[in-house]
Enzyme design. Structure first.
Site: not given
Length: 327
Positions: A12, A48, A172, A195, A224, A228, A256-257
């Site tokens: 990135d 990634g 994604q 998600n 969420l 949570g 999230g990862d």
């Protein structure tokens, strides 16, 4: 239990423009835009989804196998991954293309202009998961993360054919999938990660009702944010796990990862899903408090303190032996 993590490997390049994009755009010239923004900050981060998840597992001493495609410029990134406990022997390195790249400029109003270069990720469908398993040994679980859709489908089919449980994490790439692809990627998954937005999108893409989808997977895990996580199985009440709170959010990217890393680590240690989710939430908050998806410091004592504060001393004690060993 060893885990094979398939999906994207990327770099990135994040820049900040100290003005407003809107002030540079002329309504009467929108059909012929030619603009250059002078950025005053650049951050280059390793990323990634597969690499992010694998780094978390590696830092917890679980020796994950990273399965994805990278490019000519991968040498430094490979060394970083190995130093963080990731087995990169199954990474396909392109002889012609560069590693996938996300280039994004953000203005002072948090508007963004970005470009994603898939690069070597286009060669991910060339990877034969069965050959990887023959070389590295049979994993206990294959996570199929966001990648070139053809690669995601090939890895899912291969894992099912080999009898290896699948964790489906289309994230994604959901927007790119048609109905047949979305169904094939999720059907028979032992774990399904989304998600809240992706959960609704997945139902739209598959054309299944929530009940139909739950009949086809083991456990559906929905993150969420600060509310949570929920764990849902067919025929059982939904289990809600509160998030680990924080007053310091430096960068939400990669949280999230990180949750997936913690949850999968708990699964590898044969913890109950509720316990694994608590570790995932603690790790996600650790990442929230740092800039970058892989730059966080993982300290078992810190994780245990967070778990103790949020879920109680009994929960922390149940995790302490494993986390202490991971240090």
């Amino acid at each position: 239990m060893r885990i094979a993590v398939t999906g994207s490997i990327a770099t990135d390049h994040l820049m900040v423009f100290p003005g407003r994009f809107a002030e540079q755009l002329l309504r009467e010239q929108l059909e012929r835009i030619s603009l250059s923004f002078l950025a005053d900050r650049l951050e280059v981060r390793r990323g990634g989804v597969a690499a992010n998840i694998a780094v978390g597992l590696g830092r917890l001493r679980l020796d994950p196998i990273l399965v994805g495609a990278a490019g000519l410029d991968f040498a430094e990134y490979r060394a970083w991954l190995r130093s963080n406990g990731v087995d990169t022997s199954a990474v396909h390195v392109s002889e012609m293309l560069h590693t996938a790249r996300f280039v994004c400029t953000t203005d002072q109003d948090q508007n963004q202009i970005a470009t994603f270069y898939a690069g070597a990720m286009a060669e991910a469908p060339l990877i034969d998961l069965a050959a990887v398993v023959a070389r590295t040994g049979r994993p206990g679980l294959v996570l199929v993360g966001a990648d070139a859709p053809a690669a995601m489908l090939r890895h899912t089919v291969s894992a099912h054919r080999l009898g290896i449980p699948v964790a489906a994490d289309p994230s994604q790439q959901l927007a790119r999938l048609d109905r047949d692809q979305a169904r094939r990627l999720t059907d028979r998954a032992q774990w399904l990660f989304t998600n809240e937005y992706e959960a609704a999108l997945l139902l739209e893409r598959t054309g299944w009702t929530e009940r139909q989808l739950l009949d086809k997977v083991g456990t559906w895990i929905t993150t969420l944010g600060d509310a949570g996580v929920t764990l849902t199985r067919s025929g059982t009440p939904t289990l809600r796990i509160p998030a680990v709170a924080t007053d310091t959010i430096a960068d939400p990217t990669g949280a999230g990862d990180a949750f997936r890393s913690g949850f999968l680590a708990g699964t590898a240690w044969q913890w109950p899903p509720q316990q694994a989710s608590r570790l995932g939430c603690a790790l996600a908050t650790t990442v929230l408090e740092s800039v970058g998806t892989q730059e966080y410091k993982l300290a078992p004592s810190d994780l245990l303190a967070r778990i103790d504060q949020t879920y109680g001393r009994t929960a922390a004690r149940a995790m302490e032996p494993r986390l202490t060993d991971a240090s």
